[in-house]
Write a protein that holds these residues in place. Structure first.
Motif, PDB file in Angstrom:
ATOM      1  N   VAL A 116       0.873  -1.171   0.000  1.00 38.70           N
ATOM      2  CA  VAL A 116       0.000   0.000   0.000  1.00 38.70           C
ATOM      3  C   VAL A 116       0.910   1.221   0.000  1.00 38.70           C
ATOM      4  N   ASN A 117       0.690   2.133  -0.917  1.00 38.75           N
ATOM      5  CA  ASN A 117       1.623   3.252  -1.082  1.00 38.75           C
ATOM      6  C   ASN A 117       0.869   4.576  -1.078  1.00 38.75           C
ATOM      7  N   PRO A 118       0.503   5.065   0.105  1.00 40.76           N
ATOM      8  CA  PRO A 118      -0.202   6.348   0.180  1.00 40.76           C
ATOM      9  C   PRO A 118       0.742   7.499  -0.147  1.00 40.76           C
ATOM     10  N   PRO A 119       0.222   8.609  -0.580  1.00 45.07           N
ATOM     11  CA  PRO A 119       1.063   9.777  -0.912  1.00 45.07           C
ATOM     12  C   PRO A 119       1.506  10.524   0.345  1.00 45.07           C
ATOM     13  N   LEU A 120       2.244   9.844   1.184  1.00 47.23           N
ATOM     14  CA  LEU A 120       2.703  10.421   2.446  1.00 47.23           C
ATOM     15  C   LEU A 120       4.208  10.242   2.548  1.00 47.23           C
ATOM     16  N   SER A 121       4.869  11.194   3.189  1.00 50.82           N
ATOM     17  CA  SER A 121       6.292  11.037   3.487  1.00 50.82           C
ATOM     18  C   SER A 121       6.458  10.023   4.612  1.00 50.82           C
ATOM     19  N   THR A 122       7.696   9.619   4.833  1.00 53.05           N
ATOM     20  CA  THR A 122       7.964   8.664   5.919  1.00 53.05           C
ATOM     21  C   THR A 122       7.510   9.225   7.260  1.00 53.05           C
ATOM     22  N   GLU A 123       7.813  10.487   7.499  1.00 53.60           N
ATOM     23  CA  GLU A 123       7.432  11.116   8.766  1.00 53.60           C
ATOM     24  C   GLU A 123       5.915  11.172   8.909  1.00 53.60           C
ATOM     25  N   GLU A 124       5.223  11.510   7.834  1.00 50.55           N
ATOM     26  CA  GLU A 124       3.761  11.582   7.878  1.00 50.55           C
ATOM     27  C   GLU A 124       3.149  10.196   8.067  1.00 50.55           C
ATOM     28  N   LEU A 125       3.747   9.191   7.442  1.00 48.29           N
ATOM     29  CA  LEU A 125       3.254   7.826   7.603  1.00 48.29           C
ATOM     30  C   LEU A 125       3.401   7.360   9.045  1.00 48.29           C
ATOM     31  N   CYS A 126       4.543   7.649   9.653  1.00 45.65           N
ATOM     32  CA  CYS A 126       4.767   7.251  11.052  1.00 45.65           C
ATOM     33  C   CYS A 126       3.790   7.966  11.983  1.00 45.65           C
ATOM     34  N   HIS A 127       3.547   9.242  11.738  1.00 49.00           N
ATOM     35  CA  HIS A 127       2.589   9.984  12.574  1.00 49.00           C
ATOM     36  C   HIS A 127       1.182   9.409  12.415  1.00 49.00           C
ATOM     37  N   LEU A 128       0.820   9.063  11.184  1.00 47.93           N
ATOM     38  CA  LEU A 128      -0.499   8.488  10.938  1.00 47.93           C
ATOM     39  C   LEU A 128      -0.682   7.184  11.711  1.00 47.93           C
ATOM     40  N   LEU A 129       0.333   6.316  11.667  1.00 46.74           N
ATOM     41  CA  LEU A 129       0.239   5.040  12.375  1.00 46.74           C
ATOM     42  C   LEU A 129       0.142   5.253  13.883  1.00 46.74           C
ATOM     43  N   THR A 130       0.944   6.167  14.403  1.00 50.51           N
ATOM     44  CA  THR A 130       0.925   6.421  15.852  1.00 50.51           C
ATOM     45  C   THR A 130      -0.436   6.936  16.299  1.00 50.51           C
ATOM     46  N   MET A 131      -0.994   7.889  15.557  1.00 54.68           N
ATOM     47  CA  MET A 131      -2.280   8.451  15.942  1.00 54.68           C
ATOM     48  C   MET A 131      -3.425   7.458  15.746  1.00 54.68           C
ATOM     49  N   ALA A 132      -3.181   6.395  14.975  1.00 52.33           N
ATOM     50  CA  ALA A 132      -4.206   5.367  14.800  1.00 52.33           C
ATOM     51  C   ALA A 132      -4.076   4.255  15.833  1.00 52.33           C
ATOM     52  N   GLY A 133      -3.169   4.398  16.782  1.00 50.59           N
ATOM     53  CA  GLY A 133      -3.018   3.396  17.834  1.00 50.59           C
ATOM     54  C   GLY A 133      -1.899   2.413  17.602  1.00 50.59           C
ATOM     55  N   LEU A 134      -1.201   2.510  16.465  1.00 45.56           N
ATOM     56  CA  LEU A 134      -0.049   1.652  16.193  1.00 45.56           C
ATOM     57  C   LEU A 134       1.200   2.504  16.412  1.00 45.56           C
ATOM     58  N   GLU A 135       1.625   2.599  17.653  1.00 46.63           N
ATOM     59  CA  GLU A 135       2.680   3.543  18.016  1.00 46.63           C
ATOM     60  C   GLU A 135       3.993   3.191  17.329  1.00 46.63           C
ATOM     61  N   VAL A 136       4.561   4.164  16.624  1.00 45.50           N
ATOM     62  CA  VAL A 136       5.871   3.987  15.997  1.00 45.50           C
ATOM     63  C   VAL A 136       6.924   4.294  17.061  1.00 45.50           C
ATOM     64  N   GLU A 137       7.601   3.254  17.507  1.00 46.58           N
ATOM     65  CA  GLU A 137       8.599   3.411  18.555  1.00 46.58           C
ATOM     66  C   GLU A 137       9.913   3.935  17.998  1.00 46.58           C
ATOM     67  N   GLU A 138      10.231   3.542  16.763  1.00 44.21           N
ATOM     68  CA  GLU A 138      11.504   3.954  16.173  1.00 44.21           C
ATOM     69  C   GLU A 138      11.384   3.926  14.657  1.00 44.21           C
ATOM     70  N   CYS A 139      12.061   4.862  14.002  1.00 43.83           N
ATOM     71  CA  CYS A 139      12.180   4.869  12.543  1.00 43.83           C
ATOM     72  C   CYS A 139      13.615   5.268  12.236  1.00 43.83           C
ATOM     73  N   ARG A 140      14.360   4.357  11.619  1.00 40.41           N
ATOM     74  CA  ARG A 140      15.777   4.613  11.368  1.00 40.41           C
ATOM     75  C   ARG A 140      16.152   4.125   9.978  1.00 40.41           C
ATOM     76  N   PRO A 141      17.238   4.663   9.416  1.00 40.67           N
ATOM     77  CA  PRO A 141      17.669   4.211   8.087  1.00 40.67           C
ATOM     78  C   PRO A 141      18.052   2.733   8.110  1.00 40.67           C
ATOM     79  N   ALA A 142      17.863   2.084   6.966  1.00 35.94           N
ATOM     80  CA  ALA A 142      18.183   0.654   6.877  1.00 35.94           C
ATOM     81  C   ALA A 142      19.677   0.400   6.825  1.00 35.94           C
ATOM     82  N   SER A 143      20.460   1.419   6.473  1.00 38.26           N
ATOM     83  CA  SER A 143      21.905   1.244   6.400  1.00 38.26           C
ATOM     84  C   SER A 143      22.585   2.514   6.854  1.00 38.26           C
ATOM     85  N   ALA A 144      23.909   2.404   7.055  1.00 40.22           N
ATOM     86  CA  ALA A 144      24.686   3.580   7.419  1.00 40.22           C
ATOM     87  C   ALA A 144      24.738   4.548   6.245  1.00 40.22           C
TER      88      ALA A 144
END
Length: 801
Positions: A12-40
């Motif tokens: 599913v690919n909504p037109p949201l940035s990573t930050e907006e996607l994480c905020h959406l999930l948190t406010m929907a009850g799926l708290e985003v505990e961490e978001c970090r790059p996959a590599s250095a």
């Protein structure tokens, strides 16, 4: 639940940035505990092919590599990796590249110019593997940026899920949520049934249908267990925090992460007869895949064949039936285990597993056949093999039920505080994929099999609130009539009581109401305290019946931190059995419905010097009389009476009970020397503990006319028995004195020459003053005579000549 953002966006690919996607999930009850790059973070690293490798002329362990980097040309690079070989495709950091902790520059290595660096996985920050160069597939496009080729511009998102949202322990579940929240299309993989080629089946018998009401199994023969796991699959599961092991194991883990259904693969050649889901026999043991030998409890379900146990159901497989590199025939398991049958079993054995974590929270009980078909197709695509038919054992009456839930529009409006309208609520429910029927004023919703958390009307209202967005629900300020509460002048507020002590240099502490049983025994003499059924710590297993223990504990902590002068107080409840006599039973406490009294008390402790270090007076430790004086000042103009007493926490000769208006209200005294030693208190400590209600009482001030006439002062010295209490004597004298006697104050105590050993001399100063006339000598003499007579008759006193 950790997952790569790229995998979620493939579903599913909504037109949201990573930050907006994480905020959406948190406010929907799926708290985003961490978001970090996959590599250095690194740059200017490309895919390159090693054309030739020659030995360095001046170093045995170094090699001269000719490297094709595509549009960047053919470069000469000095490399020390043991696995560097001609034809190898590897990452190459160009001159100017910035790697984690290093910048690549053109340099000479042992006299030979090197124009870059061939990289290992650790040098790129991809893993800790530094045994050699990171080998890439032979068909990797030469010259392509390695970040794009390995899809390193990705983010790892970690959700902190609540136990009721087990449906989101899979990428499919999270994608469903995002689609419902954003309206973006859901692009789930198409899963078609795999046509069986073999007729081979293995029987399945549910001996414990309550623990396992559905079990699907399938035989697949001719698999290549040594086949390599595709890079795309390995990358996805590793970015979910699961270690890649082998193709067969990786497929089962991949399907679990994708769909949420745990799977297990047995070596079919090691199985005998039918598969049984049963409970263990007495003393039965088994060796698990983690090399731990366990003895399952009687209520722990096992997977077994006709000869032996194979796995702990829904928890972990056994060592002897698992697949390995030599496996060519496998039996694939996909089952539903009841949450109650799995909950707590793994923790009781001292470990956890991804399967048990999901089963104990609830797995979709209609997913098993779909999951086994998905896993079968992936196994055939990667490892080859010929499948048999799916065999399913089902105890339909033991499966969970999904009762319809009635959602009334009026109720939703009342709970949410806003009217969303029938059409909008219907749209939100439909977006979740819930089946429903509509009536005039309600929706009758049937939750899907994967939603164990939808059971009552409020659950559906919560779903509506989540999807509508908590931020979109207005929070209007409350409107109500404001009314000032009564504030009696004859009573202090608790905050005012706190200020009284704070102004005298005391600091407030807030201690736990549950304490160590030793404190209760030492400071309250309480052998039967109120015990907690589930204490948070072994040293906090009982409810306090006194505040003294907490103050002593705080004092000990302060003394260990070199605090030499400590003044502490606390206001709090104590907890006493209903039958236990206590002066505080009616002091703002009452019963809590459990048969216990919870009186409110106030206690304070003073230790160290009586006043801060200064030049105006010599240093001395605070003593009983310092605290006694502070209490008298706080209670003034009311008169406190102090009577000798004994108390488990206090020094036997330096303790007194406090009386006010003929009622006991508390105790004051020095901490017992025994507890000084036990709790390592360097300085003597004086403490008081009294009921809060009399402390808060503040009698309304009454006017007294000042006298315009001179006062008459007389001193009386009385010889009394040693055991005579001064407080009792003073009260008797005041009661017997004429109205013009203003004060009777003790100013001297003498014991020694001229006084019998069992007697003492007390000297009182009597101040007399009338508001209507000047007192004559005969008035003063009469008053003194009356006082001496009272002391003689009631206490056996003699006037000292």
């Amino acid at each position: 639940m950790q997952f790569p953002e790229s995998w979620l966006r493939a579903l599913v690919n909504p037109p949201l940035s990573t930050e907006e996607l994480c905020h959406l999930l948190t406010m929907a009850g799926l708290e985003v505990e961490e978001c970090r790059p996959a590599s250095a973070d690194f740059s200017d690293v490309v895919v390159a092919r090693v054309l030739s490798v020659e030995k360095h002329p001046d170093a045995d362990k170094l090699k001269l590599c000719s490297v094709d980097t595509g549009e960047h040309g053919i470069l000469q690079i000095v490399c020390g990796a043991p696995n560097a070989a001609a034809g190898m495709v590897v990452p190459c950091a160009l001159v100017g590249a910035k790697l984690p902790g290093i910048e690549i520059k053109q340099a000479k290595v042992r006299g030979i110019e090197s124009r870059g660096m061939l990289c290992s996985a650790r040098e790129l920050g991809l893993s800790e593997d530094h045994g050699g160069l990171l080998a890439l597939p032979a068909d990797a496009p030469i010259g392509q940026n390695i970040r794009g080729y390995l899809k390193l511009d990705d983010n790892l998102i970690t959700l902190k899920l609540t136990p009721n949202r087990a449906d989101c322990l899979s990428l499919t579940g999270i994608a469903r949520e995002v689609a419902a929240l954003t309206g973006a299309p859901l692009l789930l993989p198409t899963i078609d049934p795999v046509t069986p080629v073999l007729a081979d089946v293995r029987g399945i018998i549910l001996d414990a249908p309550a623990a396992c009401p559905r079990y699907c199994g399938r035989i697949v023969r001719g698999v290549n267990a040594r086949a390599a796991t595709p890079d795309w699959m390995k990358q996805r599961i590793e970015r979910c925090g699961v270690r890649a092991i082998s193709a067969l194991v990786d497929v089962t883990n991949y399907v679990m992460l994708e769909l949420g259904q745990p799977l297990h693969a047995f070596d079919d050649a090691q199985l005998q007869g039918s598969i049984h889901v049963r409970y263990p026999t007495v003393g039965e043991q088994m060796l698990l895949l983690n090399e731990q030998t366990v003895t399952p409890t009687a209520d722990t379900a096992l997977i077994a064949d006709e000869a032996k146990s194979l796995a702990l159901a829904g928890i972990m497989g056994g060592e002897h039936s698992g697949i390995n590199a030599a496996t060519t025939e496998l039996f694939l398991e996909s089952a539903f285990f009841a949450p109650d049958a799995i909950a707590g079993k793994a923790r009781a054995l001292g470990f956890s597993s991804d399967a048990s974590y999901r089963y104990e929270r609830g797995v979709d009980f209609e997913l098993q056949r779909t999951a086994i078909e998905r896993a079968t197709q992936l196994i055939i695509d990667i490892c080859g093999g010929t499948p048999g038919p799916v065999v399913e054992a089902l105890a339909a009456d033991q499966l969970p039920t999904r009762a319809p839930v009635h959602l009334r529009m009026a109720r939703a409006t009342k709970v949410l505080g806003i009217d969303l309208g029938f059409a909008q609520i219907e749209k939100l429910i439909a977006g979740l994929g819930f089946a429903y029927t509509r009536t005039a004023d309600e929706l009758i919703v049937t939750p899907p099999a994967y939603r164990f958390d939808i059971a009552i009307e409020e659950d559906l209202i919560e779903e509506i609130a989540r999807l509508h967005g908590y931020d979109n629900i207005p929070a209007p300020p409350p409107t109500a009539r404001l009314e000032m509460l009564p504030l009696p002048e004859a009573r202090r507020g608790v905050m005012q009581a706190r200020r009284l002590l704070a102004e005298r240099g005391y600091h407030e502490v807030v201690n736990y109401s549950f304490v160590d049983a030793d404190w209760e025994a030492d400071f309250a003499g309480n052998a039967q305290p109120v015990r907690l059924a589930n204490p948070i710590a072994s040293q906090m297993g009982v409810m306090r019946s006194t505040l003294i223990g907490g103050l002593v504990g705080a004092l000990a902590g302060n003394l260990k931190r070199q605090a030499d002068r400590v003044r502490l107080f606390e206001v709090g409840r104590c907890f006493l059995p209903a039958f236990q006599p206590d002066a505080t039973r009616d002091s703002g406490g009452g019963q809590d419905g459990t048969g216990y009294h919870q009186p409110l008390r106030i206690a304070a402790l003073a230790a160290g010097p009586a006043w801060p270090e200064q030049w105006g007076a010599p240093a001395r430790p605070a003593d009983f009389f310092d605290v006694k004086g502070e209490l008298e000042a706080i209670f003034a103009p009311r008169r406190l009476r102090f009577e000798r007493t004994s108390h488990p926490a206090l020094h036997p000769g330096r303790a007194a009970s406090l009386w006010l208006d003929g009622e006991p209200i508390g105790v004051v005294g020095e901490i017992h020397p025994r507890w000084h030693q036990k709790y390592e208190l360097a300085a003597p400590a004086v403490v008081f503990e009294i009921d809060l209600a009399p402390f808060l009482a503040a009698p309304f001030p009454a006017y007294q006319e000042p006298s315009r006439f001179p006062a008459v002062v007389r001193d009386i010295a009385l010889i009394l028995p040693q055991q005579c209490a001064v407080a009792a004597l003073q009260e008797a004298l005041l009661a017997a004195a004429p109205t013009y006697v203003r004060e009777i104050r003790l100013f001297d105590l003498y014991q020694g020459k001229g006084i019998a050993p069992d007697a003492k001399s007390l000297a009182f100063r009597v101040t007399m003053q009338d508001t209507q006339k000047t007192l004559a000598d005969h008035d003063a003499d009469a008053a003194v005579a009356q006082l001496v007579q009272t002391a003689t008759e009631q206490f056996g006193a003699q006037l000292r000549k």
